[in-house]
Design an enzyme around this catalytic site. Structure first.
Site, PDB file in Angstrom:
ATOM      1  N   GLY A  46       0.980  -1.170  -0.175  1.00 54.88           N
ATOM      2  CA  GLY A  46      -0.241   0.086  -0.044  1.00 54.88           C
ATOM      3  C   GLY A  46       0.818   1.181   0.128  1.00 54.88           C
ATOM      4  O   GLY A  46       2.062   1.302   0.480  1.00 54.88           O
ATOM      5  N   GLN A  51       2.982  10.012   1.213  1.00 55.88           N
ATOM      6  CA  GLN A  51       4.240   9.407   1.338  1.00 55.88           C
ATOM      7  C   GLN A  51       5.128   9.906   0.316  1.00 55.88           C
ATOM      8  O   GLN A  51       6.581   9.543   0.363  1.00 55.88           O
ATOM      9  CB  GLN A  51       4.262   8.060   1.372  1.00 55.88           C
ATOM     10  CG  GLN A  51       3.542   7.569   2.476  1.00 55.88           C
ATOM     11  CD  GLN A  51       3.468   5.928   2.433  1.00 55.88           C
ATOM     12  OE1 GLN A  51       2.381   5.409   2.093  1.00 55.88           O
ATOM     13  NE2 GLN A  51       4.246   5.222   3.357  1.00 55.88           N
ATOM     14  N   CYS A  91       5.713   0.028   7.440  1.00 60.03           N
ATOM     15  CA  CYS A  91       5.205   1.161   6.492  1.00 60.03           C
ATOM     16  C   CYS A  91       6.572   1.422   5.436  1.00 60.03           C
ATOM     17  O   CYS A  91       7.496   1.304   6.227  1.00 60.03           O
ATOM     18  CB  CYS A  91       4.544   2.178   7.217  1.00 60.03           C
ATOM     19  SG  CYS A  91       4.497   3.796   6.339  1.00 60.03           S
ATOM     20  N   LEU A  92       6.247   1.781   4.267  1.00 56.78           N
ATOM     21  CA  LEU A  92       7.297   2.203   3.732  1.00 56.78           C
ATOM     22  C   LEU A  92       8.053   3.403   3.905  1.00 56.78           C
ATOM     23  O   LEU A  92       9.361   3.722   3.765  1.00 56.78           O
ATOM     24  CB  LEU A  92       6.961   2.305   2.079  1.00 56.78           C
ATOM     25  CG  LEU A  92       6.669   0.917   1.243  1.00 56.78           C
ATOM     26  CD1 LEU A  92       6.094   1.220  -0.150  1.00 56.78           C
ATOM     27  CD2 LEU A  92       8.000   0.030   1.033  1.00 56.78           C
ATOM     28  N   HIS A 133      -4.820   1.853   7.087  1.00 57.16           N
ATOM     29  CA  HIS A 133      -3.523   2.298   7.281  1.00 57.16           C
ATOM     30  C   HIS A 133      -2.985   3.394   6.138  1.00 57.16           C
ATOM     31  O   HIS A 133      -2.732   4.434   6.527  1.00 57.16           O
ATOM     32  CB  HIS A 133      -2.604   1.158   7.175  1.00 57.16           C
ATOM     33  CG  HIS A 133      -0.935   1.621   6.992  1.00 57.16           C
ATOM     34  ND1 HIS A 133      -0.192   1.043   8.148  1.00 57.16           N
ATOM     35  CD2 HIS A 133      -0.290   2.354   6.244  1.00 57.16           C
ATOM     36  CE1 HIS A 133       0.990   1.730   7.711  1.00 57.16           C
ATOM     37  NE2 HIS A 133       0.928   2.459   6.642  1.00 57.16           N
ATOM     38  N   GLU A 134      -3.595   3.339   4.964  1.00 52.10           N
ATOM     39  CA  GLU A 134      -3.317   4.220   4.055  1.00 52.10           C
ATOM     40  C   GLU A 134      -4.148   5.556   4.151  1.00 52.10           C
ATOM     41  O   GLU A 134      -3.550   6.555   4.083  1.00 52.10           O
ATOM     42  CB  GLU A 134      -3.497   3.403   2.566  1.00 52.10           C
ATOM     43  CG  GLU A 134      -2.379   2.404   2.201  1.00 52.10           C
ATOM     44  CD  GLU A 134      -1.142   2.652   2.544  1.00 52.10           C
ATOM     45  OE1 GLU A 134      -0.626   3.520   2.471  1.00 52.10           O
ATOM     46  OE2 GLU A 134      -0.359   1.450   3.094  1.00 52.10           O
ATOM     47  N   HIS A 137      -2.547   7.799   6.577  1.00 51.69           N
ATOM     48  CA  HIS A 137      -1.596   8.906   5.763  1.00 51.69           C
ATOM     49  C   HIS A 137      -2.189  10.269   5.513  1.00 51.69           C
ATOM     50  O   HIS A 137      -1.457  11.142   5.643  1.00 51.69           O
ATOM     51  CB  HIS A 137      -0.755   8.226   4.740  1.00 51.69           C
ATOM     52  CG  HIS A 137       0.195   7.089   4.986  1.00 51.69           C
ATOM     53  ND1 HIS A 137       1.231   7.443   5.880  1.00 51.69           N
ATOM     54  CD2 HIS A 137       0.258   5.865   4.921  1.00 51.69           C
ATOM     55  CE1 HIS A 137       2.264   6.351   6.130  1.00 51.69           C
ATOM     56  NE2 HIS A 137       1.743   5.416   5.603  1.00 51.69           N
TER      57      HIS A 137
HETATM   58  C1  QAP Z   1       0.988  -0.833   4.906  1.00 55.16           C
HETATM   59  O1  QAP Z   1       2.981  -1.260   4.090  1.00 55.16           O
HETATM   60  C2  QAP Z   1       0.600  -2.114   5.886  1.00 55.16           C
HETATM   61  O2  QAP Z   1       9.600  -2.029   6.816  1.00 55.16           O
HETATM   62  C3  QAP Z   1       1.736  -1.145   3.750  1.00 55.16           C
HETATM   63  O3  QAP Z   1      11.718  -2.579   5.081  1.00 55.16           O
HETATM   64  C4  QAP Z   1       1.648  -3.005   6.153  1.00 55.16           C
HETATM   65  O4  QAP Z   1       3.666  -1.876   2.245  1.00 55.16           O
HETATM   66  C5  QAP Z   1      -0.458  -2.598   6.069  1.00 55.16           C
HETATM   67  C6  QAP Z   1       7.789  -2.368   3.778  1.00 55.16           C
HETATM   68  C7  QAP Z   1       1.319  -4.247   6.733  1.00 55.16           C
HETATM   69  C8  QAP Z   1      -0.918  -3.657   6.742  1.00 55.16           C
HETATM   70  C9  QAP Z   1      -0.033  -4.413   7.330  1.00 55.16           C
HETATM   71  C10 QAP Z   1       7.991  -2.286   4.838  1.00 55.16           C
HETATM   72  C11 QAP Z   1       8.598  -2.649   2.925  1.00 55.16           C
HETATM   73  C12 QAP Z   1       6.303  -2.225   2.992  1.00 55.16           C
HETATM   74  C13 QAP Z   1       9.132  -2.179   5.417  1.00 55.16           C
HETATM   75  C14 QAP Z   1       4.035  -1.645   3.249  1.00 55.16           C
HETATM   76  C15 QAP Z   1      10.524  -2.467   4.670  1.00 55.16           C
HETATM   77  C16 QAP Z   1       9.869  -2.940   3.249  1.00 55.16           C
HETATM   78  C17 QAP Z   1       5.291  -1.754   3.831  1.00 55.16           C
HETATM   79 CO    CO Z   2       2.455   3.455   5.490  1.00 57.16          CO
END
Ligand code: QAP
Ligand code: CO
Length: 167
Positions: A46, A51, A91-92, A133-134, A137
């Site tokens: 997401g 972001q 989270c990215l 979550h998004e 943001h």
């Molecule tokens: C939000 O997050 C989310 O730490 C999206 O080193 C995440 O795509 C909602 C990511 C989990 C629900 C559950 C995170 C990539 C990606 C990192 C993501 C990383 C590389 C996160």
């Molecule tokens: Co995020």
């Protein structure tokens, strides 16, 4: 298409409240395509416009195994239907950190789609969590805001240190 730079916590620009999209035109569609490309490349499930330092109410998600079910929501509105679900979130914009967060299990989303048409969807499980979550943001809110001050401070210090090392 282009891969965009993702802001990282504690960048204050992540605290900006996004403005509604007035018209779904080609520039909005290009932005969505660039956001999807950026999300897939990361890789993530997401991404919110906030972001990538664009303060418009647009999110993209794809929680599918095969990475072939992209969803884009413009001006999303959430209704929590019920239940609670606790899952590890990342989270990215907070790379390398995953912590449990409690959210609504079932939601109803109203938005505009990439084609500019009204879109309604019910979601549960990971898709529901990801959409919530998004949407956070777009309000300048991050998943670390749900953690204890101690945990959030530790994450902030570690990322600040990494950012100094990169500089
Ligand atoms: C939000 O997050 C989310 O730490 C999206 O080193 C995440 O795509 C909602 C990511 C989990 C629900 C559950 C995170 C990539 C990606 C990192 C993501 C990383 C590389 C996160
Ligand atoms: Co995020």
């Amino acid at each position: 298409m282009a891969i965009l730079e993702i802001l990282e916590f504690p960048d204050p620009r992540l605290r900006t409240r996004a403005k509604p999209v007035a018209r779904v035109d080609d520039s909005v569609r290009k932005l969505i395509d660039d956001m999807l490309e950026t999300m897939y490349e990361a890789p993530g499930i997401g991404l919110a416009a906030t972001q990538i330092n664009v303060h418009q109410r647009i999110i993209v998600v794809d929680v599918s195994e095969n990475r072939d079910e992209p969803h884009a929501f413009i001006n999303p509105r959430l209704e929590r239907i019920g239940g609670t679900i606790e899952s590890d979130e990342g989270c990215l914009s907070v790379p390398g950190f995953y912590e449990p967060v409690v959210r609504a299990e079932q939601i109803h989303v109203k938005a505009l789609g990439r084609d500019g048409r009204d879109l309604e969807m019910e979601a549960s499980g990971l898709l529901s969590v990801c959409i919530q979550h998004e949407c956070d943001h777009l309000e300048g809110k991050l998943f670390v805001d749900y953690l204890s001050n101690l945990k959030r401070t530790r994450i902030r210090r570690k990322l600040e240190k990494q950012h100094r090392m990169q500089a």
